[in-house]
Design an enzyme around this catalytic site. Structure first.
Site, PDB file in Angstrom:
ATOM      1  N   GLY A 131       0.853  -1.178   0.000  1.00  0.00           N
ATOM      2  CA  GLY A 131       0.000   0.000   0.000  1.00  0.00           C
ATOM      3  C   GLY A 131       0.885   1.222   0.000  1.00  0.00           C
ATOM      4  O   GLY A 131       1.256   1.759  -1.046  1.00  0.00           O
ATOM      5  N   GLN A 336     -24.651  12.522  15.628  1.00  0.00           N
ATOM      6  CA  GLN A 336     -25.001  12.752  17.028  1.00  0.00           C
ATOM      7  C   GLN A 336     -26.130  13.776  17.158  1.00  0.00           C
ATOM      8  O   GLN A 336     -27.039  13.620  17.977  1.00  0.00           O
ATOM      9  CB  GLN A 336     -23.767  13.238  17.798  1.00  0.00           C
ATOM     10  CG  GLN A 336     -23.904  13.157  19.303  1.00  0.00           C
ATOM     11  CD  GLN A 336     -23.922  11.728  19.806  1.00  0.00           C
ATOM     12  OE1 GLN A 336     -23.479  10.826  19.125  1.00  0.00           O
ATOM     13  NE2 GLN A 336     -24.442  11.538  21.007  1.00  0.00           N
ATOM     14  N   GLU A 363      -5.322   7.436  -1.291  1.00  0.00           N
ATOM     15  CA  GLU A 363      -4.284   8.357  -1.808  1.00  0.00           C
ATOM     16  C   GLU A 363      -3.335   8.820  -0.707  1.00  0.00           C
ATOM     17  O   GLU A 363      -2.931   9.988  -0.667  1.00  0.00           O
ATOM     18  CB  GLU A 363      -4.921   9.538  -2.556  1.00  0.00           C
ATOM     19  CG  GLU A 363      -5.617   9.073  -3.835  1.00  0.00           C
ATOM     20  CD  GLU A 363      -5.922  10.190  -4.791  1.00  0.00           C
ATOM     21  OE1 GLU A 363      -5.100  11.115  -4.942  1.00  0.00           O
ATOM     22  OE2 GLU A 363      -6.991  10.138  -5.423  1.00  0.00           O
TER      23      GLU A 363
END
Length: 379
Positions: A131, A336, A363
């Site tokens: 990654g 919330q 990204e």
């Protein structure tokens, strides 16, 4: 910097806003639930000039700058993060790589199709085992006469199934050595190039994410972008600009969640008054508004540098890091404020919440952004 939008930027924002309200909003939850990638929507966006926003007019694009690009992504993401993500990936990654790094012949061949929306683009760097550690990629390209033979798998690729064209970075040298990768153009339908598994994601579900598999995929040397060994350097350059687009995506999601929360807080009554009257809610809204404003300023700074052709490594990383993190926070606060209703799919904030998390990962993770920022500060 001039902080007021000029007339062109306002017009682009309005075009994107109107299109999103008419063609995207009515289908948002349907596409999300079914993970449907609405390819026809992007063809229509191409007709409006949104698929080649910063591509020069000589290559069939709109010829705008990064202010207009940011505005289009923000307005789209306010309605649907998935469509905003695909719009950003197409423009900044595949199309951007060709615009900034390809030969004149390659630009003339591919940019008009991408900028018009006739073709959708993909960009392949990430792999299952690499990654952030892209220097250790396993996908290889081996020279064979006048051709290259690609083998390997790319994952987490936006439009990995539907794209007609992919820019693929493959290793052409030894693992971890400097200058060990090269970028290539691979068209859909090339023997040995196929789509793999489609990911079943938490959010951004209408933006297609899938594997791209290369099995003795033979492409001509004419499809090589730039010099051999220059792939990773090109990728870093593209990611510098791409981080501005993810920052804009984050901003759009945050604004969408915030606007929904403000509206709800003024309509929802408890103890015979709108809940916006209570400090527990109004102070949340104050924090959300301030964080959104700060993120927008960081994005505009990065866009301004990009428009002037200056280095955007640090500014882009700062914008992406901060905007993505506040997108998660603002979306969480919006849920919330909605209370129990925010936890249902009858109201939009749960989707903003799910979509926002991707922005801190794609990204370059937030942790990678901190590394980039620290390195620039400590030079």
């Amino acid at each position: 910097m001039n902080f007021s939008q000029n007339e062109v930027t306002q017009q682009v924002a309005q075009v994107a806003r109107d299109f999103a309200q008419k063609h995207i909003l009515p289908h948002v939850m349907e596409w999300d639930e079914s993970q449907h990638f609405p390819k026809d929507v992007f063809h229509e966006m191409g007709k409006l000039g949104l698929m080649g926003i910063f591509v020069p007019e000589e290559y069939g694009g709109s010829g705008f700058g990064y202010y207009e690009y940011v505005a289009a992504i923000v307005e789209t993401a306010k309605v649907c993060g998935s469509i905003g993500l695909s719009l950003a990936a197409h423009n900044s990654l595949c199309t951007g790589h060709i615009l900034y790094c390809a030969s004149e012949e390659q630009k003339k061949k591919y940019l008009p199709k991408l900028a018009s929306g006739e073709w959708i683009g993909a960009w392949g760097l990430t792999e299952p085992n690499t990654g952030s550690d892209a220097g250790n990629m396993k996908t290889t390209a081996v020279k064979d006469g006048d051709d290259w033979i690609l083998n390997g798998t790319k994952c987490w690729i936006t439009h990995g199934i539907s794209a007609e064209l992919a820019v693929v970075i493959a290793r052409t040298g030894e693992p971890r050595e400097s200058g060990n990768s090269t970028a290539f153009l691979v068209e859909r339908g090339t023997p040995g190039f196929k789509a793999g598994k489609k990911e079943n994601k938490l959010g951004m579900r209408a933006s297609e994410t899938a594997e791209m598999i290369f099995d003795n995929c033979r492409i001509p040397d004419a499809n090589r972008i730039g010099t051999v060994g220059d792939g990773f350097r090109q990728a870093l350059k593209i990611l510098d600009g791409g981080r501005i687009s993810i920052a804009a995506l984050s901003l759009g999601i945050a604004k969408g969640a915030y606007e929904a929360a403000v509206k709800y807080s003024q309509e929802r009554y408890q103890f015979d008054q709108p809940i916006a009257n209570f400090q527990g809610i109004s102070f949340k809204l104050a924090d959300m508004a301030t964080e959104i404003a700060a993120a927008e300023l960081l994005i505009l700074k990065a866009a301004d540098l990009k428009n002037r052709g200056e280095k955007v490594t640090e500014a882009g990383a700062m914008a992406k890091y901060y905007a993505s993190e506040i997108a998660v926070k603002v979306s969480n606060d919006a849920v919330q404020i909605f209370g129990g209703y925010g936890y249902t799919k009858d109201f939009p904030v749960e989707k903003y919440y799910r979509d926002s998390k991707l922005c801190t990962i794609g990204e370059g993770t937030s942790e990678i952004q901190k590394i980039v920022i620290a390195r620039e500060q400590l030079k």
